[in-house]
Design a protein around this motif. Structure first.
Motif, PDB file in Angstrom:
ATOM      1  N   THR A  95       0.829  -1.210   0.000  1.00 33.86           N
ATOM      2  CA  THR A  95       0.000   0.000   0.000  1.00 33.86           C
ATOM      3  C   THR A  95       0.860   1.257   0.000  1.00 33.86           C
ATOM      4  O   THR A  95       0.625   2.182  -0.784  1.00 33.86           O
ATOM      5  CB  THR A  95      -0.941  -0.001   1.220  1.00 33.86           C
ATOM      6  N   LEU A  96       1.855   1.295   0.874  1.00 29.68           N
ATOM      7  CA  LEU A  96       2.734   2.470   0.943  1.00 29.68           C
ATOM      8  C   LEU A  96       3.479   2.672  -0.371  1.00 29.68           C
ATOM      9  O   LEU A  96       3.626   3.803  -0.842  1.00 29.68           O
ATOM     10  CB  LEU A  96       3.713   2.343   2.103  1.00 29.68           C
ATOM     11  N   ALA A  97       3.941   1.585  -0.950  1.00 36.06           N
ATOM     12  CA  ALA A  97       4.666   1.680  -2.222  1.00 36.06           C
ATOM     13  C   ALA A  97       3.761   2.213  -3.331  1.00 36.06           C
ATOM     14  O   ALA A  97       4.183   3.056  -4.139  1.00 36.06           O
ATOM     15  CB  ALA A  97       5.241   0.309  -2.602  1.00 36.06           C
ATOM     16  N   ILE A  98       2.529   1.740  -3.377  1.00 42.25           N
ATOM     17  CA  ILE A  98       1.587   2.230  -4.392  1.00 42.25           C
ATOM     18  C   ILE A  98       1.354   3.727  -4.211  1.00 42.25           C
ATOM     19  O   ILE A  98       1.420   4.491  -5.172  1.00 42.25           O
ATOM     20  CB  ILE A  98       0.261   1.439  -4.331  1.00 42.25           C
ATOM     21  N   TYR A  99       1.071   4.141  -2.980  1.00 45.61           N
ATOM     22  CA  TYR A  99       0.851   5.563  -2.722  1.00 45.61           C
ATOM     23  C   TYR A  99       2.066   6.413  -3.092  1.00 45.61           C
ATOM     24  O   TYR A  99       1.935   7.518  -3.604  1.00 45.61           O
ATOM     25  CB  TYR A  99       0.523   5.811  -1.251  1.00 45.61           C
ATOM     26  N   ALA A 100       3.270   5.905  -2.820  1.00 46.58           N
ATOM     27  CA  ALA A 100       4.496   6.669  -3.081  1.00 46.58           C
ATOM     28  C   ALA A 100       4.993   6.517  -4.514  1.00 46.58           C
ATOM     29  O   ALA A 100       5.979   7.140  -4.898  1.00 46.58           O
ATOM     30  CB  ALA A 100       5.591   6.239  -2.111  1.00 46.58           C
ATOM     31  N   ASN A 101       4.331   5.659  -5.289  1.00 46.94           N
ATOM     32  CA  ASN A 101       4.731   5.416  -6.670  1.00 46.94           C
ATOM     33  C   ASN A 101       6.165   4.891  -6.762  1.00 46.94           C
ATOM     34  O   ASN A 101       6.978   5.380  -7.544  1.00 46.94           O
ATOM     35  CB  ASN A 101       4.545   6.672  -7.531  1.00 46.94           C
ATOM     36  N   ILE A 102       6.452   3.910  -5.901  1.00 46.45           N
ATOM     37  CA  ILE A 102       7.734   3.211  -5.946  1.00 46.45           C
ATOM     38  C   ILE A 102       7.443   1.713  -5.900  1.00 46.45           C
ATOM     39  O   ILE A 102       6.323   1.289  -5.607  1.00 46.45           O
ATOM     40  CB  ILE A 102       8.678   3.610  -4.785  1.00 46.45           C
ATOM     41  N   GLU A 103       8.444   0.922  -6.192  1.00 52.42           N
ATOM     42  CA  GLU A 103       8.289  -0.532  -6.143  1.00 52.42           C
ATOM     43  C   GLU A 103       8.309  -0.995  -4.684  1.00 52.42           C
ATOM     44  O   GLU A 103       9.039  -0.438  -3.858  1.00 52.42           O
ATOM     45  CB  GLU A 103       9.422  -1.218  -6.909  1.00 52.42           C
ATOM     46  N   GLU A 104       7.525  -2.011  -4.400  1.00 53.71           N
ATOM     47  CA  GLU A 104       7.491  -2.559  -3.040  1.00 53.71           C
ATOM     48  C   GLU A 104       8.879  -3.012  -2.583  1.00 53.71           C
ATOM     49  O   GLU A 104       9.276  -2.776  -1.446  1.00 53.71           O
ATOM     50  CB  GLU A 104       6.498  -3.717  -2.965  1.00 53.71           C
ATOM     51  N   LYS A 105       9.625  -3.643  -3.490  1.00 51.15           N
ATOM     52  CA  LYS A 105      10.968  -4.110  -3.119  1.00 51.15           C
ATOM     53  C   LYS A 105      11.887  -2.928  -2.797  1.00 51.15           C
ATOM     54  O   LYS A 105      12.764  -3.031  -1.940  1.00 51.15           O
ATOM     55  CB  LYS A 105      11.568  -5.001  -4.209  1.00 51.15           C
ATOM     56  N   GLU A 106      11.674  -1.787  -3.459  1.00 49.48           N
ATOM     57  CA  GLU A 106      12.473  -0.592  -3.156  1.00 49.48           C
ATOM     58  C   GLU A 106      12.178  -0.093  -1.742  1.00 49.48           C
ATOM     59  O   GLU A 106      13.085   0.323  -1.021  1.00 49.48           O
ATOM     60  CB  GLU A 106      12.173   0.537  -4.150  1.00 49.48           C
ATOM     61  N   LEU A 107      10.916  -0.147  -1.367  1.00 49.96           N
ATOM     62  CA  LEU A 107      10.527   0.280  -0.021  1.00 49.96           C
ATOM     63  C   LEU A 107      11.158  -0.631   1.027  1.00 49.96           C
ATOM     64  O   LEU A 107      11.711  -0.165   2.021  1.00 49.96           O
ATOM     65  CB  LEU A 107       9.006   0.292   0.114  1.00 49.96           C
ATOM     66  N   LYS A 108      11.095  -1.927   0.795  1.00 50.12           N
ATOM     67  CA  LYS A 108      11.699  -2.878   1.734  1.00 50.12           C
ATOM     68  C   LYS A 108      13.207  -2.676   1.832  1.00 50.12           C
ATOM     69  O   LYS A 108      13.781  -2.761   2.925  1.00 50.12           O
ATOM     70  CB  LYS A 108      11.374  -4.311   1.313  1.00 50.12           C
ATOM     71  N   GLN A 109      13.855  -2.379   0.708  1.00 47.56           N
ATOM     72  CA  GLN A 109      15.292  -2.113   0.728  1.00 47.56           C
ATOM     73  C   GLN A 109      15.596  -0.839   1.518  1.00 47.56           C
ATOM     74  O   GLN A 109      16.585  -0.763   2.234  1.00 47.56           O
ATOM     75  CB  GLN A 109      15.846  -1.994  -0.691  1.00 47.56           C
ATOM     76  N   PHE A 110      14.735   0.178   1.369  1.00 50.27           N
ATOM     77  CA  PHE A 110      14.915   1.436   2.090  1.00 50.27           C
ATOM     78  C   PHE A 110      14.931   1.205   3.603  1.00 50.27           C
ATOM     79  O   PHE A 110      15.724   1.809   4.318  1.00 50.27           O
ATOM     80  CB  PHE A 110      13.800   2.421   1.727  1.00 50.27           C
ATOM     81  N   ILE A 111      14.074   0.324   4.081  1.00 54.04           N
ATOM     82  CA  ILE A 111      14.009   0.041   5.516  1.00 54.04           C
ATOM     83  C   ILE A 111      15.358  -0.496   6.007  1.00 54.04           C
ATOM     84  O   ILE A 111      15.792  -0.172   7.105  1.00 54.04           O
ATOM     85  CB  ILE A 111      12.867  -0.954   5.835  1.00 54.04           C
ATOM     86  N   ASP A 112      16.047  -1.272   5.179  1.00 51.30           N
ATOM     87  CA  ASP A 112      17.346  -1.840   5.552  1.00 51.30           C
ATOM     88  C   ASP A 112      18.512  -0.922   5.241  1.00 51.30           C
ATOM     89  O   ASP A 112      19.548  -0.976   5.907  1.00 51.30           O
ATOM     90  CB  ASP A 112      17.558  -3.179   4.830  1.00 51.30           C
ATOM     91  N   ASP A 113      18.365  -0.099   4.202  1.00 51.77           N
ATOM     92  CA  ASP A 113      19.458   0.773   3.764  1.00 51.77           C
ATOM     93  C   ASP A 113      18.860   2.042   3.167  1.00 51.77           C
ATOM     94  O   ASP A 113      18.401   2.030   2.028  1.00 51.77           O
ATOM     95  CB  ASP A 113      20.325   0.054   2.730  1.00 51.77           C
ATOM     96  N   TYR A 114      18.861   3.118   3.940  1.00 51.89           N
ATOM     97  CA  TYR A 114      18.220   4.358   3.508  1.00 51.89           C
ATOM     98  C   TYR A 114      18.778   4.871   2.185  1.00 51.89           C
ATOM     99  O   TYR A 114      18.052   5.423   1.372  1.00 51.89           O
ATOM    100  CB  TYR A 114      18.353   5.442   4.571  1.00 51.89           C
ATOM    101  N   ASP A 115      20.053   4.677   1.964  1.00 54.84           N
ATOM    102  CA  ASP A 115      20.687   5.183   0.743  1.00 54.84           C
ATOM    103  C   ASP A 115      20.312   4.397  -0.505  1.00 54.84           C
ATOM    104  O   ASP A 115      20.678   4.790  -1.612  1.00 54.84           O
ATOM    105  CB  ASP A 115      22.211   5.205   0.903  1.00 54.84           C
ATOM    106  N   SER A 116      19.587   3.291  -0.342  1.00 58.83           N
ATOM    107  CA  SER A 116      19.207   2.489  -1.504  1.00 58.83           C
ATOM    108  C   SER A 116      18.134   3.180  -2.346  1.00 58.83           C
ATOM    109  O   SER A 116      17.924   2.812  -3.494  1.00 58.83           O
ATOM    110  CB  SER A 116      18.701   1.112  -1.055  1.00 58.83           C
ATOM    111  N   LEU A 117      17.481   4.172  -1.804  1.00 58.99           N
ATOM    112  CA  LEU A 117      16.401   4.868  -2.501  1.00 58.99           C
ATOM    113  C   LEU A 117      16.880   6.261  -2.888  1.00 58.99           C
ATOM    114  O   LEU A 117      17.507   6.956  -2.095  1.00 58.99           O
ATOM    115  CB  LEU A 117      15.191   4.969  -1.562  1.00 58.99           C
ATOM    116  N   SER A 118      16.599   6.657  -4.110  1.00 59.09           N
ATOM    117  CA  SER A 118      17.012   7.992  -4.577  1.00 59.09           C
ATOM    118  C   SER A 118      16.321   9.072  -3.737  1.00 59.09           C
ATOM    119  O   SER A 118      15.287   8.829  -3.108  1.00 59.09           O
ATOM    120  CB  SER A 118      16.642   8.178  -6.052  1.00 59.09           C
ATOM    121  N   PHE A 119      16.877  10.265  -3.757  1.00 61.39           N
ATOM    122  CA  PHE A 119      16.292  11.374  -2.993  1.00 61.39           C
ATOM    123  C   PHE A 119      14.871  11.679  -3.461  1.00 61.39           C
ATOM    124  O   PHE A 119      13.988  11.967  -2.651  1.00 61.39           O
ATOM    125  CB  PHE A 119      17.165  12.629  -3.094  1.00 61.39           C
ATOM    126  N   GLU A 120      14.642  11.606  -4.764  1.00 53.23           N
ATOM    127  CA  GLU A 120      13.297  11.879  -5.283  1.00 53.23           C
ATOM    128  C   GLU A 120      12.287  10.876  -4.720  1.00 53.23           C
ATOM    129  O   GLU A 120      11.201  11.246  -4.270  1.00 53.23           O
ATOM    130  CB  GLU A 120      13.281  11.821  -6.813  1.00 53.23           C
TER     131      GLU A 120
END
Length: 142
Positions: A95-120
């Motif tokens: 749900t969060l990924a859909i709202y943020a227009n990012i991939e679910e796997k990107e969101l999960k990676q962000f939780i483990d490594d903040y730098d894995s997600l671009s600033f945008e």
């Protein structure tokens, strides 16, 4: 200001002096009147007239607005709010990924490594998470 005693009144002074929150504004946030806020910050009262739960809520608020604003990174804040939304309201990564227009796997990676997600994408995620938290915390429905 050097906070050594651990007294929340000293942390409140930081909020008022360093972060420029006025006693009136803190009063609106906490439910105290402006004079009581100023007296508390100046060690002229201990808020013992408040119920214990209200005093604990105000103490938590003071710590979040003073120490928490200095010691917690923006990415840690977003991650904590995500954990809160998931734990308290069962909002999924999907749900969060859909709202943020990012991939679910990107969101999960962000939780483990903040730098894995671009600033945008971090920005989009932060806006979504903060907005959802705001809407949910309003408790419109009961």
């Amino acid at each position: 200001m050097d906070i050594k005693s651990g007294d929340p009144r000293d942390n409140l002074k930081v909020i008022l002096e360093e972060f420029k929150i006025t006693p009136q504004t803190f009063g609106l946030i906490s439910g105290l009147d402006e004079e009581k806020v100023q007296d508390y910050a100046n060690h002229n009262n201990d808020l013992s007239f408040l119920p214990t739960e209200k005093l604990l809520d105000i103490t938590d608020m003071i710590l979040f607005q003073s120490v928490g604003m200095k010691d917690v990174t923006p990415d840690e804040r977003v991650s904590s709010i995500i954990e809160h939304l998931m734990g308290s309201y069962n909002i999924s990564f999907e749900t969060l990924a859909i709202y943020a227009n990012i991939e679910e796997k990107e969101l999960k990676q962000f939780i483990d490594d903040y730098d894995s997600l671009s600033f945008e994408k971090r920005y989009r995620l932060a806006v979504v998470v903060l907005f959802l938290h705001f809407v949910i915390s309003k408790k419109y429905y009961g």
